[in-house]
Design a protein around this motif. Structure first.
Motif, PDB file in Angstrom:
ATOM      1  N   VAL A  40      88.137 -95.943  32.446  1.00  0.00           N
ATOM      2  CA  VAL A  40      87.640 -94.720  31.795  1.00  0.00           C
ATOM      3  C   VAL A  40      87.566 -93.574  32.789  1.00  0.00           C
ATOM      4  CG1 VAL A  40      85.626 -93.656  30.704  1.00  0.00           C
ATOM      5  CG2 VAL A  40      86.368 -95.928  29.991  1.00  0.00           C
ATOM      6  N   VAL A  41      87.047 -93.848  33.992  1.00  0.00           N
ATOM      7  CA  VAL A  41      86.935 -92.816  35.032  1.00  0.00           C
ATOM      8  C   VAL A  41      88.312 -92.294  35.433  1.00  0.00           C
ATOM      9  CG1 VAL A  41      86.290 -92.385  37.443  1.00  0.00           C
ATOM     10  CG2 VAL A  41      84.732 -93.635  35.933  1.00  0.00           C
ATOM     11  N   ILE A  42      89.276 -93.223  35.622  1.00  0.00           N
ATOM     12  CA  ILE A  42      90.644 -92.829  36.002  1.00  0.00           C
ATOM     13  C   ILE A  42      91.277 -91.968  34.919  1.00  0.00           C
ATOM     14  CG2 ILE A  42      92.978 -93.691  36.443  1.00  0.00           C
ATOM     15  CD1 ILE A  42      91.666 -96.137  37.781  1.00  0.00           C
ATOM     16  N   ILE A  43      91.105 -92.397  33.649  1.00  0.00           N
ATOM     17  CA  ILE A  43      91.664 -91.628  32.524  1.00  0.00           C
ATOM     18  C   ILE A  43      91.030 -90.249  32.447  1.00  0.00           C
ATOM     19  CG2 ILE A  43      91.819 -91.501  30.007  1.00  0.00           C
ATOM     20  CD1 ILE A  43      92.049 -94.564  29.990  1.00  0.00           C
ATOM     21  N   ALA A  44      89.689 -90.198  32.639  1.00  0.00           N
ATOM     22  CA  ALA A  44      88.968 -88.917  32.572  1.00  0.00           C
ATOM     23  C   ALA A  44      89.440 -87.971  33.669  1.00  0.00           C
ATOM     24  CB  ALA A  44      87.468 -89.156  32.685  1.00  0.00           C
ATOM     25  N   ILE A  45      89.544 -88.480  34.897  1.00  0.00           N
ATOM     26  CA  ILE A  45      89.992 -87.642  36.020  1.00  0.00           C
ATOM     27  C   ILE A  45      91.418 -87.158  35.794  1.00  0.00           C
ATOM     28  CG2 ILE A  45      90.562 -87.647  38.489  1.00  0.00           C
ATOM     29  CD1 ILE A  45      88.221 -89.589  38.888  1.00  0.00           C
ATOM     30  N   THR A  46      92.283 -88.066  35.326  1.00  0.00           N
ATOM     31  CA  THR A  46      93.679 -87.705  35.039  1.00  0.00           C
ATOM     32  C   THR A  46      93.756 -86.625  33.971  1.00  0.00           C
ATOM     33  OG1 THR A  46      94.375 -89.963  35.580  1.00  0.00           O
ATOM     34  CG2 THR A  46      95.943 -88.585  34.375  1.00  0.00           C
ATOM     35  N   ALA A  47      92.961 -86.793  32.908  1.00  0.00           N
ATOM     36  CA  ALA A  47      92.949 -85.818  31.812  1.00  0.00           C
ATOM     37  C   ALA A  47      92.466 -84.452  32.293  1.00  0.00           C
ATOM     38  CB  ALA A  47      92.070 -86.327  30.675  1.00  0.00           C
ATOM     39  N   ILE A  48      91.408 -84.446  33.121  1.00  0.00           N
ATOM     40  CA  ILE A  48      90.866 -83.189  33.656  1.00  0.00           C
ATOM     41  C   ILE A  48      91.908 -82.467  34.499  1.00  0.00           C
ATOM     42  CG2 ILE A  48      89.166 -82.212  35.263  1.00  0.00           C
ATOM     43  CD1 ILE A  48      87.239 -84.440  34.292  1.00  0.00           C
ATOM     44  N   VAL A  49      92.587 -83.228  35.367  1.00  0.00           N
ATOM     45  CA  VAL A  49      93.614 -82.634  36.239  1.00  0.00           C
ATOM     46  C   VAL A  49      94.768 -82.072  35.408  1.00  0.00           C
ATOM     47  CG1 VAL A  49      95.339 -83.130  38.018  1.00  0.00           C
ATOM     48  CG2 VAL A  49      93.028 -84.071  38.220  1.00  0.00           C
ATOM     49  N   MET A  50      95.202 -82.843  34.409  1.00  0.00           N
ATOM     50  CA  MET A  50      96.318 -82.412  33.559  1.00  0.00           C
ATOM     51  C   MET A  50      95.961 -81.170  32.754  1.00  0.00           C
ATOM     52  SD  MET A  50      97.808 -86.072  32.194  1.00  0.00           S
ATOM     53  CE  MET A  50      99.003 -85.273  31.102  1.00  0.00           C
TER      54      MET A  50
END
Length: 306
Positions: free
Chosen positions: A156-166
C-alpha cells in the motif's frame, strides 16, 4: 438509491438478529435521563456548529443571522436523510436565499468546515490507536498473519508513493484536477489560521467533537445490561458509528450494526449492544427530524421581511 437499499437491507438484518419483543424491552427498561443527556450533548454540538459557521462567513463581509445559520444546519441534517450529502447543498442554498450569500462562497465554507472536522476525526482515530494499541495489535495478530499484514502495508505504501509521484509529474486533466483538489483542501485547512477569530473557531471545532463523544458515552449508561463500557470501546464504537453514517442515509440500519461490531470486539453482549445502537440512532434521529422539520417550516416566517 444504493444507500437506501443498503439501509433497508441492514434494518432487516439487524432486526433478524434480535427479537422485536427483546428490542422493545430494552427500550422500555432504558434509563431515559441518560438518553436525554445524550440528546442535550448532541443539540449543543449542532448549535456550536451553526455558531462556528459565522466565523467563516464574517471575513467575507456577510453578517448572517444566527437563527438562519441554526435552521440551515438542522435543515441540512434532515435533508441528508433523503439524499446523502444533499444537505450541504441545501445549507448553502438557504443562505443564498435568505442572506444573499453567493452559493459558491457558502458551499466553500462548508467544505473548509469538513476539512477541519476531518482533521479532528483523524486525531480521535490516532488517540484510539494509542489508547488501545495492545488490544488492536493483538486482535490483528490473532485474526491475520503478521507477515501478510506487513507485506500488505508495504505494498500500500509503495503504491501510494508511486501514485503521488506520478500525479505530481503528470499534466493530464485528471492529475491536474486531483492536484487542484488536494491544494484546495490544504488551503481550506490553512485558511482557518488566517481567520480573525481562529481560536474561537478551533475551540468550537473541538467542542463539537467532544460533545459528539460525550453524547455517545453517556447514552451507554442507559442500557444496564451493557455494564461498564470501557472508554476504549466507546471510542472504537464512536468511530465505526460515525463512518456508518456515510454508508447509508443518516446511518439508517448501518449505525446499530457498526456499534455491534465494535462492542462485540470488547466482549460486550450482542443484544444490548444492538439495542444501544438503535436507541442511540433513534434519539438523535428524532432530534433532527423535529428540529429540522421545524426549521424548514419556520425559515420563511423568520425571514418574512426579505
Amino acid at each position: 438509491m444504493l444507500p437506501i437499499l443498503l439501509g433497508v437491507f441492514l434494518i432487516w438484518y439487524s432486526l433478524s438478529k434480535i427479537s422485536l419483543t427483546g428490542l422493545l424491552q430494552h427500550f422500555k427498561e432504558a434509563n431515559y435521563w441518560y438518553i436525554l443527556l445524550g440528546v442535550i450533548f448532541g443539540l449543543l454540538s449542532h448549535l456550536s456548529r451553526a455558531y462556528r459557521w459565522l466565523f467563516m462567513l464574517e471575513p467575507m463581509g456577510y453578517k448572517v443571522k444566527l437563527g438562519n445559520s441554526i435552521m440551515a444546519v438542522f435543515a441540512a441534517y434532515l435533508i441528508n436523510y433523503t439524499i446523502p450529502r444533499a444537505g450541504e447543498v441545501a445549507r448553502a442554498t438557504i443562505l443564498t436565499n435568505y442572506e444573499n450569500v453567493p452559493f459558491q462562497k457558502g458551499f466553500g465554507t462548508i467544505v473548509a468546515e469538513r476539512v477541519a472536522d476531518f482533521i479532528v476525526m483523524l486525531f480521535i482515530i490516532a488517540l484510539t490507536l494509542v489508547i488501545q494499541f495492545e488490544f488492536i495489535f493483538n486482535f490483528f495478530l490473532q485474526k491475520f498473519n503478521l507477515i501478510k499484514i506487513l507485506t500488505a502495508l508495504l505494498i500500500v505504501v509503495i503504491i501510494a508513493i508511486t501514485a503521488i509521484v506520478m500525479i505530481k509529474k503528470s499534466q493530464s486533466k485528471i492529475a491536474v484536477k486531483i492536484k487542484d483538489f488536494i491544494k484546495g483542501l490544504i488551503e481550506g485547512a490553512l485558511s482557518i489560521f488566517k481567520m480573525k477569530k481562529k481560536w474561537a473557531f478551533i475551540f468550537h471545532t473541538l467542542f463539537i467533537w467532544i460533545m459528539y463523544v460525550l453524547m455517545f458515552y453517556v447514552t451507554t449508561f442507559a442500557i444496564k445490561d451493557l455494564g461498564n463500557v470501557s472508554f476504549g470501546a466507546v471510542l472504537v464504537g464512536f468511530i465505526l458509528a460515525t463512518f456508518s453514517i456515510a454508508a447509508t442515509n443518516g446511518g439508517i440500519g448501518s449505525y446499530p450494526e457498526a456499534i455491534v461490531i465494535a462492542f462485540t470486539l470488547f466482549a460486550l453482549p450482542e443484544d444490548p449492544s444492538r439495542a444501544f445502537g438503535w436507541i442511540m440512532w433513534t434519539s438523535q434521529t428524532v432530534l433532527i427530524f423535529v428540529l429540522g422539520g421545524l426549521s424548514l417550516l419556520y425559515l420563511p416566517f423568520f425571514n418574512r421581511n426579505k
